[in-house]
Design an enzyme around this catalytic site. Structure first.
Site, PDB file in Angstrom:
ATOM      1  N   SER A 656       0.736  -1.084  -0.037  1.00  0.00           N
ATOM      2  CA  SER A 656       0.022  -0.014   0.007  1.00  0.00           C
ATOM      3  C   SER A 656       0.952   1.340  -0.055  1.00  0.00           C
ATOM      4  CB  SER A 656      -1.012   0.089   1.422  1.00  0.00           C
ATOM      5  OG  SER A 656      -0.450   0.067   2.402  1.00  0.00           O
ATOM      6  N   LYS A 699      -6.283   4.672   8.198  1.00  0.00           N
ATOM      7  CA  LYS A 699      -5.063   5.431   8.054  1.00  0.00           C
ATOM      8  C   LYS A 699      -5.275   6.713   7.936  1.00  0.00           C
ATOM      9  CE  LYS A 699      -2.991   1.675   5.211  1.00  0.00           C
ATOM     10  NZ  LYS A 699      -2.696   1.160   3.690  1.00  0.00           N
TER      11      LYS A 699
END
Length: 818
Positions: A656, A699
């Site tokens: 990611s 996140k």
């Protein structure tokens, strides 16, 4: 483009409108029956229950909390209602082979009846036989036989006495038998007188005594034969007397169990054994001193045990098939055991100490087990497979199984087994067993997969409310208002990480229901309100966020260096997710890139020191593919770039951060700085397309907390893949910040979009002449790579020329790396 990709507050979450609920509180709702969102699993289980063929046992595969146990119990118990009650099973004494108890099969409820009938039979026989032996009629016949015997023996003795007198002797009876004594003048000769006789006389008396003793011995043989005859007559008398007493009782039992051939056979053996052991029933009490009397009582008690019936499985009162859910499947609990008792330091057992296990109780029905529990116990898995494969179960002593002792061991007759097993476990356990255990594939042919999420439809939202009503009523909690239910629905969507989904992890919803009820009780509210649900969610997170708080503290102190203001070349904030059991949180990580002329390509520092997982390494290698395709079509890629996660001291996994790593490399190559207030998450492919990632909410929240800590200035935000828009379920604080322009979230689908947001310059595109748009980021990168390629080409050319040494000697051309 920057404006177009910026998300609006309405895109950041999907809320449930309480007005959509046609109730004021869950008190108005009917409780939910069954579970929701597992239609695929329901069909699989129902199909598996319909098939009665061998091998069609069922494995329920799903993570914990998806309702596997609830579904199994509901569907199996519903199906069990349609199946008939199974048989009773009993163990009885085997008169031919005492070490192998016999198994009897009886209709439900008749096993206990047989046990009661046998106890009643033995008690009646003990009383009636004893009474018959004490009756006047029995005494008369007994005395007649004994009188005849005594007359015969007296007559025999008189004959012997006359015979002895005729020979000059008399006879004497003692415990050692009959002996002869010589007479003198009609009186017995004693030892002293016998010693005074001359030798000739002594010898004559001895010879006459010897001849007489032979005649006496012959008479004694006749006596013993007579005694044996009398004993047989007495035995016949006792048997006939007992038989006359026993016949009515046994006849009643033969009539009761005439349809069960094995029971009739057993009763006939009991009948015969009683006749052979009448001394047990005679009731004669021998006066003995301890411990002889004690041993006599113990022996008699043990002897009567043979007439007991051990009801192994009792289905009395049951009108349908059993459903057994064994939570502790040890060997003994599952397959039964043979118990032992210590008598004077010796371990002993008998058929009455054979105990059933869960398989016996579930015979004719269904057995539900957790697969992980099976593997915690020795021998259980292999034995279960053997039972299902052979369709019979043999009860063995645990002592024998583990070879602990060589004590007395029984071998009960095996029981036929007809049971459907439902195993519950994680998907990984199913895959491992299917791959490595061939017998598992043959025995568990039905697999039911459980979803962790379901579509967020109006029907499912309504059933969510019914689920809340069910939990509230079952546990006596406060009912929830519709606003509180709506907040629970939103929480279910947050857990599913998809605006179009709801979680099926109902154990986590359960937790919030119970905890919200506690907060409502503290405020002495009659109903659970929305604020109580929110309080439960916040407090649940607060109990688990210690590590996150420590990380934020380190960032605030500057120990962990994170910049959220200004610009920097070759430096960007990536986003990582840390998992701590049931709690996940996001943390920004500084990623730096340094580029220089060379041919090593992209160097992953984490990989070099073995801190990089395979997926992260793959993401870094993908960058080289993109750079080559983008910039090395007309020249060699003369590039060495080092990438690292600063201040990271644990392993790194996942791809990611590959988009962030690419932006850092492009910034370093172009010299264009990156806005430090923008963090990036997303993976990249070789075409420059941004691909979705997991944990997007955590996140964003993690970076927002850091920005808030260091001061929001309106220029901060997060770039995410556009595919992750559907996963956004952000809290009120972030949504309000976006609405007020203090924080931004961009969703992109290609590298070029991210370049323009992060660097404030056009990404550029390749023109007809093959060059990129002038002064664009791609143009600057391509120009830098072209310079390095040209310098490297010139350098190789110079190194390829021969060198002339001072004395005119020549050497071979030098090559790089040699």
């Amino acid at each position: 483009m920057t404006t177009l990709s910026k998300l609006k507050p309405k895109d950041l979450r999907k809320l449930c409108d309480p007005k959509d609920f046609p109730f004021a509180s869950t008190a108005e709702l009917e409780p939910l029956e069954g579970i929701i969102g597992q239609e695929r699993a329901v069909k699989s289980v129902e199909f598996g229950l319909d098939i009665k063929s061998e091998g069609y046992n069922i494995f329920l595969a799903g993570i914990s909390g998806t309702g596997k146990v609830t579904l199994a119990r509901n569907l199996v118990e519903k199906r069990a209602q349609q199946d008939p009650a199974p048989f009773d099973w009993c163990y009885v004494f085997n008169f031919r082979n005492p070490d192998r108890p016999r198994l009897l099969q009886l209709p439900a409820g008749k096993g206990r009846r047989l046990a009661r009938d046998m106890d009643r039979l033995v008690n009646n026989l003990r009383k009636m036989i004893s009474k018959a032996f004490e009756s006047q009629h029995f005494e008369m016949h007994r005395n007649r036989i004994l009188g005849s015997f005594l007359d015969s023996t007296n007559l025999m003795y008189q004959k012997l006495e006359k015979m002895a007198q005729a020979e000059g002797f008399t006879i004497s009876r003692s415990q050692h038998g009959i002996s002869t004594i010589p007479l003198r003048d009609g009186k017995p000769l004693d030892q002293e007188e016998f010693a005074t006789l001359d030798d000739e006389t002594k010898q004559e008396l001895l010879e006459r005594s010897k001849a007489l003793q032979e005649k006496i011995n012959e008479a004694m043989r006749e006596y013993k034969e007579l005694e044996r005859t009398v004993r047989e007559k007495m035995r016949v008398l006792e048997v006939e007397t007992a038989r006359s007493v026993m016949v009515p009782y046994f006849a009643a039992l033969y009539e009761t169990y005439r349809e069960h051939a094995k029971v009739i056979s057993y009763l006939e053996e009991v009948h015969q054994d009683v006749l052979e052991n009448l001394e047990l029933f005679a009731g004669q009490q021998e006066e003995m001193q301890f411990p002889a009397a004690l041993f006599r009582r113990i022996d008699k008690k043990a002897a009567f045990k043979r007439y007991k019936v051990n009801v192994l499985v009792d289905n009395e009162g049951r009108d349908h098939a059993p459903v057994v859910y064994e939570t502790n499947p040890t060997y003994a609990n599952l397959f039964g055991t043979i118990e032992y008792e210590s008598e004077f330091g010796i371990l002993s057992t008998d058929f009455t100490r054979v105990r059933a296990g869960a398989v016996h109780r579930a015979n004719g029905g269904y057995l539900i087990l957790h697969v992980t529990d099976l593997f915690k116990n020795f021998f259980v898995w292999d034995t279960l497979k053997r039972v299902l494969k052979n369709r019979e179960i043999t009860i063995e002593s645990v002592l024998k199984t583990f070879s602990v002792t060589s004590s007395e061991v029984l071998e009960p007759e095996p029981m036929p087994v007809e049971v459907k097993v439902i195993l519950i476990g994680e998907p990984l356990m199913y895959y491992l067993l299917y791959t490595y255990d061939e017998e598992f594939r043959q025995l568990f042919k039905i697999r039911a997969d459980f979803e962790v999420e379901m579509p967020r439809t109006g029907e499912h939202v309504s059933k969510y409310a019914q689920f809340v009503s069910c939990v509230v009523r079952r546990h006596g909690l406060r009912h929830f208002t519709r606003e509180a239910v709506a907040r629970l629905v939103d929480y279910g969507t947050w857990l599913a990480e998809d605006q179009k989904k709801l979680t099926t992890l109902f154990d986590r919803i359960n937790d919030i229901i119970f905890e919200a009820n506690v907060w409502a009780s503290r405020e002495k509210c009659e109903r659970v309100e929305k604020r109580h649900v929110q309080k439960a969610i916040d407090e649940k997170r607060s109990r688990s966020d210690l590590l996150e708080a420590k990380v934020l503290e380190l960032i605030s102190e500057g120990t962990i260096i994170i910049d959220v203001h200004g610009e920097a070349v070759g430096q960007i904030n990536g986003l990582a997710v840390y998992s701590l059991g049931d709690y996940w949180f996001g943390k920004p990580c500084r990623i730096t890139a340094r580029t220089f002329m060379g041919e090593k390509g992209v160097i992953n520092i984490e990989r070099e020191v073995r801190m990089s997982g395979s997926i992260h390494t793959k993401g870094v290698l993908t960058l080289a593919g993109y750079l080559g395709a983008q910039y090395a079509q007309d020249k060699p890629l003369s590039l060495s770039a080092s990438l690292t996660f600063e201040q990271t001291y644990e392993g790194i996994e996942g791809d990611s951060a590959s988009a962030a790593e690419l932006f850092a490399i492009l910034s370093s190559l172009s010299g264009v700085p990156i806005r430090q207030g923008i963090a990036v998450t997303g993976s990249i492919n070789q075409n420059g397309e941004i691909q979705p990632i997991g944990g997007v909410n955590q996140k964003i929240e993690g970076f927002f907390k850091v920005c808030k800590l260091k001061g929001l200035d309106g220029r901060q935000g997060v770039i995410i893949p556009k595919q992750n828009i559907a996963n956004l379920m952000l809290p009120d604080e972030i949504v309000d910040a976006v609405r007020k322009g203090k924080f931004s979230i961009w969703a992109i689908g290609h590298v070029n979009e991210g370049i323009e947001i992060l660097m404030g310059k056009p990404a550029g595109k390749r023109e007809a002449n093959g060059d990129f748009t002038k002064d664009s980021v791609h143009y600057l990168v391509d120009r830098q790579l072209a310079k390095w390629a040209e310098r490297r080409t010139r350098g190789i050319g110079r190194q390829g020329q021969a060198e002339v040494l001072p004395r005119g000697r020549r050497i071979r051309p030098r090559r790089e790396g040699k």
